[in-house]
Structures are given as C-alpha cells and as structure tokens.
Write a protein that holds these residues in place. Structure first.
Motif, PDB file in Angstrom:
ATOM      1  N   ARG A 278     -16.034   2.244   4.698  1.00 37.79           N
ATOM      2  CA  ARG A 278     -14.622   2.435   4.355  1.00 37.79           C
ATOM      3  C   ARG A 278     -13.714   1.610   5.281  1.00 37.79           C
ATOM      4  O   ARG A 278     -12.709   1.042   4.844  1.00 37.79           O
ATOM      5  CB  ARG A 278     -14.259   3.919   4.444  1.00 37.79           C
ATOM      6  CG  ARG A 278     -12.779   4.227   4.193  1.00 37.79           C
ATOM      7  CD  ARG A 278     -12.370   3.825   2.784  1.00 37.79           C
ATOM      8  NE  ARG A 278     -10.955   4.038   2.563  1.00 37.79           N
ATOM      9  CZ  ARG A 278     -10.432   5.174   2.109  1.00 37.79           C
ATOM     10  NH1 ARG A 278     -11.231   6.210   1.837  1.00 37.79           N
ATOM     11  NH2 ARG A 278      -9.135   5.277   1.900  1.00 37.79           N
ATOM     12  N   ARG A 279     -14.066   1.515   6.529  1.00 37.06           N
ATOM     13  CA  ARG A 279     -13.266   0.724   7.476  1.00 37.06           C
ATOM     14  C   ARG A 279     -13.329  -0.757   7.118  1.00 37.06           C
ATOM     15  O   ARG A 279     -12.322  -1.469   7.180  1.00 37.06           O
ATOM     16  CB  ARG A 279     -13.787   0.951   8.896  1.00 37.06           C
ATOM     17  CG  ARG A 279     -12.950   0.322  10.005  1.00 37.06           C
ATOM     18  CD  ARG A 279     -13.475   0.799  11.358  1.00 37.06           C
ATOM     19  NE  ARG A 279     -12.646   0.321  12.467  1.00 37.06           N
ATOM     20  CZ  ARG A 279     -12.792  -0.862  13.050  1.00 37.06           C
ATOM     21  NH1 ARG A 279     -13.750  -1.679  12.620  1.00 37.06           N
ATOM     22  NH2 ARG A 279     -12.000  -1.215  14.056  1.00 37.06           N
ATOM     23  N   GLN A 280     -14.510  -1.221   6.738  1.00 38.78           N
ATOM     24  CA  GLN A 280     -14.639  -2.615   6.316  1.00 38.78           C
ATOM     25  C   GLN A 280     -13.791  -2.884   5.075  1.00 38.78           C
ATOM     26  O   GLN A 280     -13.131  -3.936   4.970  1.00 38.78           O
ATOM     27  CB  GLN A 280     -16.101  -2.944   6.038  1.00 38.78           C
ATOM     28  CG  GLN A 280     -16.352  -4.356   5.520  1.00 38.78           C
ATOM     29  CD  GLN A 280     -16.535  -4.397   4.015  1.00 38.78           C
ATOM     30  OE1 GLN A 280     -17.296  -3.614   3.448  1.00 38.78           O
ATOM     31  NE2 GLN A 280     -15.849  -5.307   3.351  1.00 38.78           N
ATOM     32  N   GLN A 281     -13.752  -1.955   4.147  1.00 38.34           N
ATOM     33  CA  GLN A 281     -12.944  -2.121   2.942  1.00 38.34           C
ATOM     34  C   GLN A 281     -11.456  -2.190   3.287  1.00 38.34           C
ATOM     35  O   GLN A 281     -10.714  -3.010   2.723  1.00 38.34           O
ATOM     36  CB  GLN A 281     -13.231  -0.986   1.965  1.00 38.34           C
ATOM     37  CG  GLN A 281     -14.647  -1.009   1.415  1.00 38.34           C
ATOM     38  CD  GLN A 281     -14.998   0.245   0.629  1.00 38.34           C
ATOM     39  OE1 GLN A 281     -14.334   1.276   0.747  1.00 38.34           O
ATOM     40  NE2 GLN A 281     -16.054   0.175  -0.160  1.00 38.34           N
ATOM     41  N   ASP A 282     -11.028  -1.339   4.215  1.00 39.39           N
ATOM     42  CA  ASP A 282      -9.630  -1.372   4.647  1.00 39.39           C
ATOM     43  C   ASP A 282      -9.298  -2.706   5.318  1.00 39.39           C
ATOM     44  O   ASP A 282      -8.213  -3.265   5.108  1.00 39.39           O
ATOM     45  CB  ASP A 282      -9.344  -0.218   5.608  1.00 39.39           C
ATOM     46  CG  ASP A 282      -9.380   1.141   4.932  1.00 39.39           C
ATOM     47  OD1 ASP A 282      -9.233   1.191   3.687  1.00 39.39           O
ATOM     48  OD2 ASP A 282      -9.556   2.158   5.639  1.00 39.39           O
ATOM     49  N   ARG A 285      -8.913  -5.551   2.766  1.00 41.88           N
ATOM     50  CA  ARG A 285      -7.677  -5.525   1.999  1.00 41.88           C
ATOM     51  C   ARG A 285      -6.546  -6.287   2.703  1.00 41.88           C
ATOM     52  O   ARG A 285      -5.595  -6.743   2.060  1.00 41.88           O
ATOM     53  CB  ARG A 285      -7.239  -4.082   1.730  1.00 41.88           C
ATOM     54  CG  ARG A 285      -7.910  -3.473   0.515  1.00 41.88           C
ATOM     55  CD  ARG A 285      -7.192  -2.216   0.064  1.00 41.88           C
ATOM     56  NE  ARG A 285      -7.410  -1.108   0.976  1.00 41.88           N
ATOM     57  CZ  ARG A 285      -8.414  -0.239   0.856  1.00 41.88           C
ATOM     58  NH1 ARG A 285      -9.292  -0.385  -0.140  1.00 41.88           N
ATOM     59  NH2 ARG A 285      -8.555   0.755   1.709  1.00 41.88           N
TER      60      ARG A 285
END
Length: 332
Positions: A278-282, A285
């Motif tokens: 999830r941190r990588q996805q944030d 972005r």
C-alpha cells in the motif's frame, strides 16, 4: 584443468573477505590456498580461496573445516620454503567415508599454494577488482619448477614444486568484479544489513544526508563508502554508475519518493523498496508517469524474501537473501 589456457576462463567462486584479507596481510607470513580444479561433491568450486598465516590465522573455508588442517600445514610449509606448491585432496573412495578426514563427501580438490611474498603488487590487482574491474587469473607451468601467474595487469614468475601427474599446464579463472549496491537511507536495518552484504561479497555504499542517521564513518555501519548527499546528487557520482542494485529504505515517505524519482532516471536493474504494498502504491501515485513506467519492471516491493519473522534482524536477512538469489540468477 585444461591445457589450452587461451580458452574462456572459468568463472571463479570468489570470496571477497579472503581477497580483502590478502590485500592487508603481511606478505612474509601469509599464503593463499587457491582451488584450481574440483571434481565430484566439494564444498567449494574453482577460484575459491583461503588465507593462512604463520600465526595460526585463517580467513575463508575450503571445506566444512575437516580439510583445513592439512591445507594449512602445506601452506605454511610453502611459506617457509619460499616456493609455490600443489595439493590434491581426494575423498572419493569408500574408505574416506569412515576413515581419515571422514567428511562423508566424495570429491577432489586441486589447490595451488601461493606465498604472498612471491606476489608483490597483489594488492593493486585486488584494489582494481574491488573497484569494479573484472580480473582474469591465469596459471601456467612452463617449466617443472616454475609457475607463471597473471592477475589483471600483474604478472609473476614463482618457483614452485613439480606439478602433480595429470595436472595440466595451465588454467584460467575469471574473477568477476563484486556486485555493488547503493543503500538510500539509513535505519535500524543498516548496521545489520551492510556487514552481511559485505560478507557475502557485495560492495556497499550508504547514501544518507540526515544528521541523525549518519554514522561517524562508513565502517561504523559496515559500508564500503558513505555519501552524505541527496539521492539525486549521489546517483550522478562515478562510483554510482556501476551499481547493480539500489535499496530505498529511509523510513520516510517524502525521502523515499525523492529517491524513487531519482532512480527512475538510472538503469540500475534491481530497485528494492522497503515497506508494504500500500505504501508503494501511495508513492507511485505521486511520481510522474514516466518515472512509474521506468521503475515498474525493476522494482521489488516490498523488498526482501518472505522468510518469516519481524524486526530489523529479520528484514536485513530477507533483503540480503533476495539480493544474493537475484545476483546468482535464482528466482524466489
């Protein structure tokens, strides 16, 4: 071993800690035991080395410890004589399973025992190798009592004991330059991770400009070099040009974003990002589309193999394991 030393050299089974120790050893009191050929089940392959000195010291292992006493005895005798020597250790017969060294392996090692006093300038070749240059080592026995050895641009002619029957005239070994990793961001894992990576052969550079996380010097955290710079600045340095891998592990969202954007402009093939998916996805972005596209095929996130466990020790081990597997072409 093959008589035609013009053939492509074998890729050597290199142990960086042995070469580092050889570069700093007292030449008058140390010798390298170099594996030049193997057959069957052996602990190491051609190119592996161990360093022995006259004070009883040893760096590196060529077996599980069972063959080292004999190797050490012969290496010290070579130092005393001032001549290279050969040693064959063959444990392929049935009686070797239960008698003698009783190691339980069926294999043969052929070694060259090389007193460092006969190799002036060896540290120059080692420094070039550590700095990123592949080095080819060749051994040739042109005369029964003479060994010619070259490593990179260094060349030596050594007195030596007669080569054993069946030992060919020469061999070539390719010592590939150690892989290089940039660690962008210090944290609780780095004092554990960096020494571990060095022990398994990597050259490590820590990039950290935050005063809180800067050690007094590189050796304080087991790194080869410390760059107190922003990632974008560090990545422009010549020392970063040959990096094989980069690890982003600031434990800081904005600093990790900055590092990822800088890495997107490089061709470093392995980029590891610490933290959950999830941190990588944030983070992605917030990156420009061109940066996301450049990073996606190279990114390992979360970095590290799933070995189980939590905390800095487990994370450091998981990252080192993944880098080792990737460097040797293994897939998890």
């Amino acid at each position: 071993m093959k008589d035609d030393v013009t053939a492509p050299p074998k890729i050597a089974d290199v142990q960086r800690n042995v070469l580092d120790a050889a570069a700093g050893a007292d030449p008058a009191h140390a010798a390298l035991a170099l594996v030049v050929d193997t057959d069957g089940s052996t602990y190491v392959r051609a190119g592996a080395m161990a360093l022995f000195d006259t004070h009883g010291g040893q760096v590196g292992w060529l077996s599980g410890g069972c063959l080292e006493p004999e190797i050490q005895e012969r290496a010290l005798a070579a130092i005393e004589r001032g001549a290279a020597d050969w040693l064959e250790l063959d444990t392929r017969e049935d009686e070797d399973l239960l008698s003698g060294s009783a190691i339980g392996c069926r294999g043969r090692l052929q070694l060259a025992l090389l007193p460092l006093a006969l190799l002036p300038g060896l540290e120059t070749a080692i420094a070039a190798w550590r700095g990123g240059q592949d080095q080819t080592l060749r051994l040739q026995t042109h005369k029964p009592d003479q060994l010619t050895l070259t490593l990179g641009t260094q060349r030596w002619t050594l007195p030596c004991a007669p080569a054993p029957i069946g030992l060919a005239a020469g061999i070539g070994l390719l010592f590939q330059a150690p892989p290089q990793v940039l660690v962008l961001g210090a944290g609780p894992e780095t004092p554990l991770l960096l020494p571990l990576l060095r022990e398994i052969g990597w050259t490590t550079t820590l990039v950290e400009r935050r005063p809180r996380w800067q050690p007094g010097d590189a050796q304080a955290v087991g790194a080869d070099a410390l760059q107190p710079l922003a990632p974008a600045e560090a990545l422009t340095l010549p020392a970063s040009a040959g990096a094989d891998a980069a690890l982003v592990m600031h434990h800081n969202f904005e600093l990790d974003r900055e590092a990822l954007e800088a890495l997107a402009a490089t061709d470093i093939p392995f980029v590891g990002l610490l933290g959950p998916v999830r941190r990588q996805q944030d983070l992605f972005r917030l990156l420009p589309p061109v940066a996301r596209q450049a990073l996606a095929p190279r990114l390992r996130s979360p970095v590290g193999l799933d070995l189980g466990g939590r905390g800095a020790q487990a994370i450091a081990l998981s990252i080192a394991a993944q880098l080792q597997a990737w460097h040797h072409g293994r897939t998890a």
